[in-house]
Structures are given as C-alpha cells and as structure tokens.
Design an enzyme around this catalytic site. Structure first.
Site, PDB file in Angstrom:
ATOM      1  N   GLU A 211       0.852  -1.190   0.000  1.00  0.00           N
ATOM      2  CA  GLU A 211       0.000   0.000   0.000  1.00  0.00           C
ATOM      3  C   GLU A 211       0.889   1.241   0.000  1.00  0.00           C
ATOM      4  OE1 GLU A 211      -2.867   0.034   3.184  1.00  0.00           O
ATOM      5  OE2 GLU A 211      -3.606   2.033   2.668  1.00  0.00           O
TER       6      GLU A 211
ATOM      7  N   ASN B 233      -6.620   1.528   2.794  1.00  0.00           N
ATOM      8  CA  ASN B 233      -7.343   2.787   3.013  1.00  0.00           C
ATOM      9  C   ASN B 233      -6.911   3.853   2.002  1.00  0.00           C
ATOM     10  OD1 ASN B 233      -8.503   1.501   5.186  1.00  0.00           O
ATOM     11  ND2 ASN B 233      -7.166   2.434   6.713  1.00  0.00           N
TER      12      ASN B 233
ATOM     13  N   GLN C 183       1.441  -6.464   5.508  1.00  0.00           N
ATOM     14  CA  GLN C 183       1.752  -6.187   4.127  1.00  0.00           C
ATOM     15  C   GLN C 183       3.094  -6.851   3.815  1.00  0.00           C
ATOM     16  OE1 GLN C 183       1.032  -2.066   3.129  1.00  0.00           O
ATOM     17  NE2 GLN C 183      -0.946  -2.034   4.158  1.00  0.00           N
TER      18      GLN C 183
ATOM     19  N   GLU D  97      -6.363  -9.224   3.468  1.00  0.00           N
ATOM     20  CA  GLU D  97      -5.493  -8.635   4.494  1.00  0.00           C
ATOM     21  C   GLU D  97      -5.533  -9.555   5.699  1.00  0.00           C
ATOM     22  OE1 GLU D  97      -5.895  -4.473   5.521  1.00  0.00           O
ATOM     23  OE2 GLU D  97      -6.503  -3.979   3.472  1.00  0.00           O
TER      24      GLU D  97
ATOM     25  N   TYR E 144      -6.831  -9.196  11.425  1.00  0.00           N
ATOM     26  CA  TYR E 144      -5.554  -9.007  12.116  1.00  0.00           C
ATOM     27  C   TYR E 144      -5.737  -9.471  13.557  1.00  0.00           C
ATOM     28  CZ  TYR E 144      -4.376  -5.835   8.240  1.00  0.00           C
ATOM     29  OH  TYR E 144      -4.109  -5.291   6.998  1.00  0.00           O
TER      30      TYR E 144
ATOM     31  N   ASN F 106     -12.034  -0.670  -0.913  1.00  0.00           N
ATOM     32  CA  ASN F 106     -11.402  -1.240   0.279  1.00  0.00           C
ATOM     33  C   ASN F 106     -12.219  -0.912   1.522  1.00  0.00           C
ATOM     34  OD1 ASN F 106      -8.946  -2.315   1.782  1.00  0.00           O
ATOM     35  ND2 ASN F 106      -9.159  -0.281   2.714  1.00  0.00           N
ATOM     36  N   GLU F 107     -12.483  -1.908   2.330  1.00  0.00           N
ATOM     37  CA  GLU F 107     -13.132  -1.748   3.650  1.00  0.00           C
ATOM     38  C   GLU F 107     -14.220  -0.673   3.635  1.00  0.00           C
ATOM     39  OE1 GLU F 107     -10.083  -1.372   6.714  1.00  0.00           O
ATOM     40  OE2 GLU F 107      -9.560  -3.486   6.481  1.00  0.00           O
TER      41      GLU F 107
END
Ligand code: AHR
Length: 498
Positions: free
Chosen positions: A27, A72, A347, A292, A244, A172-173
């Site tokens: 990212e 993000n 990442q 992720e 996560y 994304n999200e």
C-alpha cells in the site's frame, strides 16, 4: 510428553491449493513503497529505483500476487496522478494516513516492479471518493491494447503492451467509518455492481473482489456481506475478508488460539455467500479473498509527523509468538482452501511486514518471514483433510483448543508430502504419529522448525536469532511415522517418495 495422531489419505482432499493464497500487499502507506520496494539512490537500487536486496527476499518467498495500491489509501486515490512524467505528477495530501503522497511511484512503476518480483498484480479501484467511471478508465488504461483515449495514454507513457491485470478489488473496507467514502451495505452493493459491470464490459476476462467486512467484529458483519452481495452477485467473483490478531493483553496462550476465530470467520462468510447463491438460484459460486491478514499491534500508538512523506508508521517488529500465530493462520488458510482462493499477508515490506529495511541501509527477514516462506514454498499441491486427534485446552476466549494444529499438502507432481504443524503447548513436547498407509514408499527426509526461542525474541538489522533449523530425518519407510514437536514450535515435516 503429550501425543497426537494424524491420518492422511490421497482420497480425502480439501482442494488443490490456489497459489494466490500466498499473496501479499503493498500500500502507499509509510515506507512500504518509498524506502521499501522503491528507493532510488539506495546503493542496491537498480536503474529504476527498485531495491534489489528487497526483491531478492521477495523472490525467496515466491509471492504469486501482490495487492496494490491500498488499503485505506485507495479510497482517496486518483490513479491519473501516478502515471506520466514523474516531474509533472502532483503532490497530494493523503487523508487515509495523514501523510504527503509524492506520486513518484504509480501504476506503471508497480507493474514493472511486479515483473522483477516475479509476481502478478491484484489492483484495487477507488470506490470511496470516486466510482464506476474512474474504475473503468483505469481498466482501459491498464488492459486495453490501444486505439482509445486511455489505452493510448498508457502507450504515450511508454507502455506499449497492455498490463493484462486479471484481478480487481472493488474498493477497500467500505463498511468502516474510517474509510473515505464510507457507505452503507446497500449503497456499496449498488456502487460495486455498476463499477464491476463497466469494468467487465471493458475487459470481460477480469475477475472482481467485493469488499466484505473489515473484520468479523464489525457490528454490520454478516448483514453487510448478504446485503451488498445480493446487489451485485453476478458481477463479482470473490468476497474479501480482513483479519488481524493482536496480543495487547499479553495473554499469549489466548493469542495462539485466535486462529479458531479466523476459521469461524471464513466458514461464516462461506455460508453467507452460499445463502445468497441459493436465494438467487444461481449457478455462480463465490470464492473468498482474505486479502489482508496478519498480526498487528506492536506499532499501535506510535507517533509520527503529520503530512510527512513516507514516515515510519505501522512498523511492527515481530517476535517469535507472532511467527507461531502466522504459522497457525497459514494452516487455517490451507484448511479452507476449497473456498479461499486468494489471500494477502498484509503487508510485504516495512508496514506490518515480513521484510524490514532501513533507508539507505540493510533489508532483513522478520520472524514471520519464515512460516510464510515455508508455506509458499512447500504448501503448493493438494491440501489433504488432515484427521487430527490431539489433546485440548481452554483459553480466556476459546474452548477445546487443540494442543497441536496441523495440515498436510500432497504435491502429486514432485511426489512429496509436507506436514505443517504447530505445537501450542508451552512446556510439553508433542509426539505425533502420522499414519501414512495411503502413501507407500513416502519417507521423511527433513524436519524444518522454529522452536526454542523466547516468545519475545525478535530479528533486527544487527541480529537475527529467530531462524529455522533444518534436521535430516531417517529416510526409511514405515506406515506410521513418529515425529517430535517441541513445545511452542512451528514445524514443517517433509516426506518424499523413494
Ligand atoms: O493494512 C493496513 C490497513 O489495514 C489497510 O490500509 C486497511 O485496509 C486496513 O484497515
């Protein structure tokens, strides 16, 4: 000493592992790009500014796909800022991480870097501050051969051949209020449908990934997937999951059990996808993209200068306990590989990453590098239903946690079987007997392990104590083989046919 029993059979298969489950993520965040994969002026940078030392570590893992450019970040990104002459590219306030984006690195640099890293791109479009129009323009820029405005713009930027990017994330999200352009599930489902429709009209060969929940702990989890997927079912191929884990409370026993939650999360999303499939009487099957996943908490709260360029953010220094959790997460992914077809360790460099660098200096492997390397190297083949009888324990949040977790992969082509196993027990060795009756002539030849370290042990640029040890094994056939798993250990037991 505790004991476990494992039985595997050629007939009991989960699925052929899609190599893309060993993917990762870069990212525009902190030093992932600038100072990570790209650092012109670094003594080891090539003529394009790509760090050769970092490329070598990435090639060692053999990363088949890399998601880009966010995260993000993508929800405020104007992809046009990152193409064309570098001197003319605008500097922008980057609102997701409160930094300044120079745009010196963009789509074409990333695609050239992918070739050198021997990987494919998984490209994300901005469905936060932008929408279908910009998304289809980017597909045209990347994938259309020529003779139209955006394909010719690419050619005018020196890229004659189309990039041919196959896999595309629809934002994304989008379920999180921290996201630029946060949407309700219904708003997002419609936006994703229109974007995917236009993108696929430009290039019908692409596949698209719908944003599922940012985590199974979101208040909208489940309902988010069902509502948004129902609004774009025929236009999408995958639903994403992000997960996560952390050990902020210091309870490592509980930390090691958290992969039960990941297993449950994956199975729940599969159920939601199949519920929508059934409801729509569709033949189209949706797969999952765990795009992720990792451990993330060491860097929480670390300060940095607002609007600075490529600051040190999210630079988690991983310890041995984290490597065990990453190993357990990989086992969980393999167990679910009938539906999880893409996954990205988030990442790849510097930002919550297996590889760390110093600006102008060294690159090195963090503790979590090793289970990822082993799974990518030896986890390709057919994942076998691994019948596991093991003793169990309870933790703060989980009951019936296996002392051992394990999964075997059979590589038919090179006639090898690899057993990945973690012993969660803090004190006791676990003796595993592996029933190999269905694999006559397969002999154990090596046992790679990460074991015997302090749970808090870390690797740094000056000292890297956490490294795997490889021990040769007997090399003789027996229908039941015994292996010893050290307390708190990651194990890769390799067998080959003689
Ligand atoms: O990987 C770091 C961040 O975590 C990503 O930008 C975002 O998608 C997630 O919340």
């Amino acid at each position: 000493m505790k004991q476990s029993k494992i039985t595997i059979s050629k007939d009991y298969r989960i699925a052929k592992v899609d190599p893309r489950i060993f993917g990762s993520f870069i990212e525009h965040l902190g030093r992932a790009v600038y100072g990570g994969i790209y650092e012109p002026g670094h003594p080891d940078a090539d003529e394009e500014g790509f760090r050769r030392d970092v490329l070598a570590l990435i090639r060692e893992i053999d990363v088949p796909i890399v998601r880009y450019p966010g995260g993000n970040f993508v929800s405020g990104y104007r992809w046009e800022d990152g193409v064309g002459p570098i001197e003319a590219r605008p500097r922008r306030l980057e609102l997701a991480w409160a930094t300044t984006e120079s745009n010196r690195f963009g789509t074409n640099e990333f695609m050239r870097w992918c070739k050198k890293a021997n990987t494919e791109a998984m490209m994300a479009v901005n469905l936060g501050t932008r929408g279908a129009d910009d998304a289809r323009n980017l597909v045209e820029y990347c994938n259309h051969p020529g003779g139209t405005y955006y394909s010719d713009l690419r050619r005018s930027h020196g890229v004659e051949q189309p990039h041919g990017i196959k896999l595309w994330c629809l934002g994304n999200e989008m379920d999180g209020d921290w996201q630029m352009g946060h949407k309700t599930a219904a708003e997002y489902g419609r936006a994703a449908n229109e974007a995917a429709k236009l993108m696929k009209w430009v290039d019908p060969s692409i596949e698209t990934v719908l944003c599922g929940s940012s985590s199974s702990h979101m208040a909208t989890f489940g309902e988010w997937e069902a509502t948004s997927l129902d609004l774009c079912y025929d236009k999408v191929d995958y639903v994403s999951l992000h997960r996560y884990f952390d050990c902020s409370d210091g309870d490592v026993k509980n930390f090691l059990a958290k992969t039960l939650d990941l297993d449950n999360y994956i199975k729940t999303v599969v159920c939601v996808c199949d519920y929508i499939k059934g409801k729509r009487h569709s033949k189209h099957k949706i797969h999952l993209s765990l795009d992720e996943w990792n451990v993330w908490y060491h860097s929480h709260g670390a300060a940095f200068e607002k609007w600075s360029e490529a600051p040190h953010i999210l630079e988690d220094v991983y310890d041995f306990a984290d490597a065990l959790v990453v190993g357990l997460m990989l086992i969980t992914l393999l167990k679910n590989c009938d539906r999880v077809k893409v996954a990205c360790l988030a990442q790849l460099v510097n930002v919550i990453a297996p590889i760390m660098t110093e600006n102008g200096g060294k690159a090195w492997a963090q503790t979590i590098f090793y289970p990822y390397l082993h799974a990518s190297r030896y986890g390709r083949g057919i994942a076998l239903q691994t019948l596991l009888e093991t003793t169990k324990h309870d933790t703060k949040d989980f009951t019936d946690v296996g002392d051992v977790d394990a999964l075997a992969v059979w590589n038919e082509a090179d006639e090898t079987v690899t057993l990945f196993a973690v012993n969660r027990d803090f004190e006791e060795e676990n003796r595993v007997s592996l029933n190999l009756k269905d694999f006559p002539g397969y002999v154990p030849f090596e046992h790679i392990s990460l074991a015997g370290f302090d749970l808090a042990a870390v690797n740094t640029k000056d000292s890297a104590p956490v490294k795997p040890k490889t021990s040769p094994l007997s090399g003789t056939y027996s229908p039941v083989q015994e292996f010893a798993l050290a307390p708190l250990s990651w194990n890769v037991i390799r067998l080959k046919k003689i």
